[in-house]
Write a protein that holds these residues in place. Structure first.
Motif, PDB file in Angstrom:
ATOM      1  N   ALA A  17       0.713  -1.407   0.182  1.00 23.95           N
ATOM      2  CA  ALA A  17      -0.684   0.179   0.290  1.00 23.95           C
ATOM      3  C   ALA A  17       0.746   1.189  -0.218  1.00 23.95           C
ATOM      4  CB  ALA A  17      -1.132   0.047   1.351  1.00 23.95           C
ATOM      5  N   VAL A  18       1.655   1.756   0.633  1.00 24.68           N
ATOM      6  CA  VAL A  18       2.749   2.219   0.469  1.00 24.68           C
ATOM      7  C   VAL A  18       3.728   2.109   0.153  1.00 24.68           C
ATOM      8  CG1 VAL A  18       2.671   3.111   3.048  1.00 24.68           C
ATOM      9  CG2 VAL A  18       3.790   1.755   2.574  1.00 24.68           C
ATOM     10  N   SER A  19       4.921   0.922  -1.099  1.00 23.77           N
ATOM     11  CA  SER A  19       5.514   0.523  -1.944  1.00 23.77           C
ATOM     12  C   SER A  19       6.214   2.132  -2.674  1.00 23.77           C
ATOM     13  CB  SER A  19       5.665  -0.423  -2.795  1.00 23.77           C
ATOM     14  OG  SER A  19       4.028  -0.079  -3.350  1.00 23.77           O
ATOM     15  N   ARG A  20       5.556   3.105  -3.254  1.00 25.54           N
ATOM     16  CA  ARG A  20       5.459   3.764  -4.102  1.00 25.54           C
ATOM     17  C   ARG A  20       6.423   4.925  -3.271  1.00 25.54           C
ATOM     18  NH1 ARG A  20       5.387   5.269  -9.181  1.00 25.54           N
ATOM     19  NH2 ARG A  20       3.747   3.485  -9.781  1.00 25.54           N
ATOM     20  N   ARG A  21       5.204   5.471  -2.004  1.00 26.17           N
ATOM     21  CA  ARG A  21       6.486   6.198  -1.344  1.00 26.17           C
ATOM     22  C   ARG A  21       8.049   5.630  -0.520  1.00 26.17           C
ATOM     23  NH1 ARG A  21       2.806  10.254   0.466  1.00 26.17           N
ATOM     24  NH2 ARG A  21       1.311  10.954  -0.780  1.00 26.17           N
ATOM     25  N   LEU A  22       7.782   4.423  -0.573  1.00 21.62           N
ATOM     26  CA  LEU A  22       8.354   3.887   0.262  1.00 21.62           C
ATOM     27  C   LEU A  22      10.474   4.072  -0.560  1.00 21.62           C
ATOM     28  CD1 LEU A  22       7.811   0.815   1.900  1.00 21.62           C
ATOM     29  CD2 LEU A  22       8.368   2.732   2.700  1.00 21.62           C
ATOM     30  N   SER A  23      10.255   4.389  -1.740  1.00 21.75           N
ATOM     31  CA  SER A  23      10.870   5.019  -2.756  1.00 21.75           C
ATOM     32  C   SER A  23      11.383   5.755  -3.049  1.00 21.75           C
ATOM     33  CB  SER A  23      10.539   4.566  -4.539  1.00 21.75           C
ATOM     34  OG  SER A  23      11.591   4.782  -5.652  1.00 21.75           O
ATOM     35  N   GLY A  24      13.392   6.125  -2.418  1.00 20.89           N
ATOM     36  CA  GLY A  24      13.966   6.927  -2.589  1.00 20.89           C
ATOM     37  C   GLY A  24      14.020   7.255  -0.734  1.00 20.89           C
ATOM     38  N   THR A  25      13.477   6.788  -0.003  1.00 13.76           N
ATOM     39  CA  THR A  25      13.678   7.475   1.700  1.00 13.76           C
ATOM     40  C   THR A  25      14.352   5.989   2.552  1.00 13.76           C
ATOM     41  OG1 THR A  25      11.588   6.088   1.961  1.00 13.76           O
ATOM     42  CG2 THR A  25      11.025   7.751   0.970  1.00 13.76           C
ATOM     43  N   PRO A  26      14.907   6.216   2.627  1.00 18.17           N
ATOM     44  CA  PRO A  26      16.163   5.468   3.984  1.00 18.17           C
ATOM     45  C   PRO A  26      14.888   4.244   4.502  1.00 18.17           C
ATOM     46  CG  PRO A  26      16.101   7.969   4.968  1.00 18.17           C
ATOM     47  CD  PRO A  26      14.482   7.843   3.752  1.00 18.17           C
ATOM     48  N   ILE A  27      13.941   4.417   4.666  1.00 14.94           N
ATOM     49  CA  ILE A  27      13.291   2.993   4.862  1.00 14.94           C
ATOM     50  C   ILE A  27      13.091   1.796   3.566  1.00 14.94           C
ATOM     51  CG2 ILE A  27      10.719   2.028   5.579  1.00 14.94           C
ATOM     52  CD1 ILE A  27      12.580   3.968   7.746  1.00 14.94           C
ATOM     53  N   THR A  28      13.837   1.325   4.194  1.00 11.33           N
ATOM     54  CA  THR A  28      12.989   0.145   2.769  1.00 11.33           C
ATOM     55  C   THR A  28      11.548  -1.030   3.228  1.00 11.33           C
ATOM     56  OG1 THR A  28      14.621  -1.019   3.856  1.00 11.33           O
ATOM     57  CG2 THR A  28      15.437   0.216   2.734  1.00 11.33           C
ATOM     58  N   PRO A  29      11.097  -1.760   2.161  1.00 12.81           N
ATOM     59  CA  PRO A  29      10.658  -2.798   2.735  1.00 12.81           C
ATOM     60  C   PRO A  29      11.165  -3.648   3.718  1.00 12.81           C
ATOM     61  CG  PRO A  29      10.283  -2.170   0.642  1.00 12.81           C
ATOM     62  CD  PRO A  29      11.582  -1.171   0.586  1.00 12.81           C
ATOM     63  N   ALA A  30      12.563  -4.336   4.105  1.00 11.40           N
ATOM     64  CA  ALA A  30      13.517  -5.200   4.669  1.00 11.40           C
ATOM     65  C   ALA A  30      12.717  -4.894   5.967  1.00 11.40           C
ATOM     66  CB  ALA A  30      14.470  -5.549   4.176  1.00 11.40           C
ATOM     67  N   ILE A  31      12.604  -3.469   5.942  1.00 12.66           N
ATOM     68  CA  ILE A  31      12.775  -2.985   7.553  1.00 12.66           C
ATOM     69  C   ILE A  31      11.657  -2.944   7.917  1.00 12.66           C
ATOM     70  CG2 ILE A  31      12.846  -0.760   8.966  1.00 12.66           C
ATOM     71  CD1 ILE A  31      15.079   0.449   6.816  1.00 12.66           C
ATOM     72  N   LEU A  32      10.333  -3.292   7.696  1.00 15.74           N
ATOM     73  CA  LEU A  32       9.273  -3.165   7.424  1.00 15.74           C
ATOM     74  C   LEU A  32       8.553  -4.322   7.830  1.00 15.74           C
ATOM     75  CD1 LEU A  32       7.235  -0.084   5.038  1.00 15.74           C
ATOM     76  CD2 LEU A  32       8.730   0.331   7.435  1.00 15.74           C
ATOM     77  N   PHE A  33       9.195  -4.995   6.643  1.00 16.41           N
ATOM     78  CA  PHE A  33       8.580  -6.707   6.630  1.00 16.41           C
ATOM     79  C   PHE A  33       9.482  -6.371   8.139  1.00 16.41           C
ATOM     80  CE2 PHE A  33       7.790  -7.084   2.319  1.00 16.41           C
ATOM     81  CZ  PHE A  33       6.727  -7.364   2.603  1.00 16.41           C
ATOM     82  N   VAL A  34      10.676  -6.791   8.428  1.00 15.62           N
ATOM     83  CA  VAL A  34      11.343  -7.390   9.786  1.00 15.62           C
ATOM     84  C   VAL A  34      10.363  -6.433  11.089  1.00 15.62           C
ATOM     85  CG1 VAL A  34      13.381  -7.449  11.092  1.00 15.62           C
ATOM     86  CG2 VAL A  34      13.901  -7.704   8.601  1.00 15.62           C
ATOM     87  N   ALA A  35      10.166  -5.612  10.578  1.00  9.45           N
ATOM     88  CA  ALA A  35       9.586  -5.137  12.432  1.00  9.45           C
ATOM     89  C   ALA A  35       8.144  -6.227  12.483  1.00  9.45           C
ATOM     90  CB  ALA A  35       9.641  -3.474  11.501  1.00  9.45           C
ATOM     91  N   PHE A  36       7.684  -5.407  11.232  1.00  3.26           N
ATOM     92  CA  PHE A  36       5.856  -5.839  11.066  1.00  3.26           C
ATOM     93  C   PHE A  36       6.514  -7.168  12.001  1.00  3.26           C
ATOM     94  CE2 PHE A  36       2.985  -8.282  10.704  1.00  3.26           C
ATOM     95  CZ  PHE A  36       1.262  -7.498   9.949  1.00  3.26           C
ATOM     96  N   GLY A  37       7.302  -9.007  11.643  1.00  6.93           N
ATOM     97  CA  GLY A  37       7.492  -9.258  11.687  1.00  6.93           C
ATOM     98  C   GLY A  37       8.054  -9.874  13.925  1.00  6.93           C
ATOM     99  N   LEU A  38       8.843  -8.700  14.767  1.00  8.54           N
ATOM    100  CA  LEU A  38       9.405  -8.775  15.428  1.00  8.54           C
ATOM    101  C   LEU A  38       7.784  -8.424  16.435  1.00  8.54           C
ATOM    102  CD1 LEU A  38      12.305  -6.689  15.202  1.00  8.54           C
ATOM    103  CD2 LEU A  38      12.200  -8.581  16.262  1.00  8.54           C
ATOM    104  N   LEU A  39       6.766  -7.126  15.635  1.00  7.02           N
ATOM    105  CA  LEU A  39       5.522  -7.069  16.498  1.00  7.02           C
ATOM    106  C   LEU A  39       4.632  -8.390  16.533  1.00  7.02           C
ATOM    107  CD1 LEU A  39       4.213  -4.828  17.538  1.00  7.02           C
ATOM    108  CD2 LEU A  39       2.788  -4.204  15.127  1.00  7.02           C
ATOM    109  N   ALA A  40       4.457  -9.099  15.455  1.00  8.11           N
ATOM    110  CA  ALA A  40       4.008  -9.756  15.516  1.00  8.11           C
ATOM    111  C   ALA A  40       4.360 -10.946  16.565  1.00  8.11           C
ATOM    112  CB  ALA A  40       3.392 -10.260  13.745  1.00  8.11           C
ATOM    113  N   GLY A  41       5.328 -11.244  16.398  1.00  8.15           N
ATOM    114  CA  GLY A  41       6.176 -12.805  17.117  1.00  8.15           C
ATOM    115  C   GLY A  41       5.105 -12.953  18.495  1.00  8.15           C
ATOM    116  N   PRO A  42       5.635 -14.296  18.850  1.00  4.65           N
ATOM    117  CA  PRO A  42       5.545 -14.682  20.365  1.00  4.65           C
ATOM    118  C   PRO A  42       6.263 -13.315  21.256  1.00  4.65           C
ATOM    119  CG  PRO A  42       7.605 -15.623  19.702  1.00  4.65           C
ATOM    120  CD  PRO A  42       7.406 -14.380  18.250  1.00  4.65           C
TER     121      PRO A  42
END
Length: 425
Positions: A17-42
């Motif tokens: 949903a925000v992939s186009r806005r991420l382009s050129g910013t310091p925030i990468t999809p990998a950072i978001l995926f790992v952060a989401f995993g940490l939040l959803a994890g045990p």
């Protein structure tokens, strides 16, 4: 477990949903995926807990890496590579062995309890780079082609090179491990490479023949044309694995052979393979955050943090400086090449292999060091990729051209991004 699929799907939807806005910013999809995993994890929401088995992560990560390696290799223009081969040859031929050696020394120094063999295993696992985690570096057209191509080729080849080295190291460290299948480390190394190359050549030639011959007779329906490269990557991996060879070497060789036999860039044919690799990479990093990194952060020590920092700095950067000696590369280029050696998907795959295939005395410590290093790399290299690529490109545009031509003087061409979680790889 019941919510795991829904949460992983939600992570993909949120990033999309925000992939186009991420382009050129310091925030990468990998950072978001790992952060989401940490939040959803045990450790937080406890919505994803598959820690009782590593088989899910391993199967997913191996599939993803095979697709990514195939796509990477099939994008390499061998004609252009011949003109810019100096950087990857230096990084792989000199830098990679030095990185493993220095990484082992650092591991032995920081973790006094590790045996020499275990220190080598840790160093080998963290030696492969993942250019995808710094996507802006290899897609910024203002960065010299020689530098971008060098980092991309290094990241594609060092995965396959390290596979037999890892297997040999584990076989030496754990004689009861089933990873060797009763073979000596030398035989293991030779068979991993030889059968990997064989599987790659067979699969690459077959799919190129199908594309050209069946395509010429108009036998392939449009939607199925993009299935062929993805199936070819799986075929290469399967043949090599069945023969006890390296499936990762096979996938990379298959991509190179496919492009050579096809005689052109298979960009459109590879679209499904790259998009599938991108989605699977995103899922892998969500599970990495939830299952592997999250629990490890609870055991974080100063030794683990120190080794992660050393692995991403001194252990990477000093070998790069030595490897590039005499290349006329300026210090800005040496710093750029040295810093952008992210650790990602391959290290995750190798860590799970160590868990599944060995019984090392300090296995837990080894995998903890790997997870912390990969987690730090996702964050540090993701945040710095776009700003440092822009800064380096601006420096390159300002500096005068010299005679003899410096390392950075190769003409720039746009490199297409890899498909993955932080990239499309």
């Amino acid at each position: 477990m019941e919510w795991a699929l829904a949460l992983v799907a939600l992570a993909l939807l949120c990033v999309a949903a925000v992939s186009r806005r991420l382009s050129g910013t310091p925030i990468t999809p990998a950072i978001l995926f790992v952060a989401f995993g940490l939040l959803a994890g045990p450790k937080v929401l406890d919505g994803i807990d598959l820690s009782s088995s590593s088989s899910t992560v391993r199967a997913l990560a191996e599939t993803t890496l095979a697709l990514v390696l195939f796509s990477d290799a099939s994008r390499i223009d061998l004609g252009a590579l011949r003109r810019t081969v100096g950087v990857p040859v230096r990084l792989l031929g000199i830098g990679l062995p030095l990185t493993i050696a220095l990484g082992a020394v650092a591991a032995a120094g920081v973790f006094g309890e590790l045996t020499v063999e275990e220190a080598v295993i840790l160093a080998v696992v963290l030696a492969p780079t993942d250019a995808a985690l710094g996507q802006a570096v290899v897609t910024e057209p203002r960065v010299p082609q020689r530098i971008r191509q060098g980092l991309n080729v290094e990241s594609g080849l060092n995965d396959g090179i390290c596979v037999p080295l890892l297997f040999a190291a584990v076989a030496i460290a754990d004689v009861e491990s089933e990873i060797s299948g009763g073979r000596s480390p030398g035989t293991l190394l030779l068979e991993e490479i030889a059968y990997g190359v064989l599987g790659g050549v067979v699969a690459g030639l077959l799919i190129a023949t199908i594309i050209t011959q069946a395509g010429r007779r108009d036998l392939i329906a449009g939607p199925w044309r993009q299935v062929i490269p993805a199936a070819g990557a799986a075929l290469a991996y399967g043949i090599a694995s069945a023969l006890d060879g390296s499936g990762f070497i096979a996938a990379f060789v298959a991509g190179m052979v496919f492009r050579l036999a096809l005689g052109r860039d298979p960009e459109q044919l590879n679209q499904l393979t790259e998009e599938l690799g991108s989605v699977l990479n995103g899922v892998t990093f969500v599970l990495f955050g939830a299952i592997l990194l999250g629990p490890t952060l609870g055991e974080l020590s100063w030794q683990l943090a120190l080794y992660a920092v050393l692995s991403l700095t001194l252990v990477r950067m000093l070998p790069v400086v030595i490897a590039m000696w005499g290349s006329h590369a300026r210090r800005q280029t040496l710093g750029f090449l040295g810093w952008f050696g992210p650790r990602g998907l391959a290290s995750i795959v190798f860590a799970v292999i160590v868990i599944d295939e060995s019984n090392l005395p300090h296995e837990t410590l080894i995998v903890q060091a790997i997870y912390i290093t990969v987690g730090l790399s996702v964050l540090a290299h993701g945040l710095t990729a776009a700003p440092l690529a822009d800064r380096y490109a601006r420096w390159y545009e300002r500096h005068p051209r010299e005679k003899p031509p410096p390392m950075e003087s190769a003409p720039a061409e746009v490199t297409r991004p890899r498909g993955s979680a932080g990239h499309p790889a």
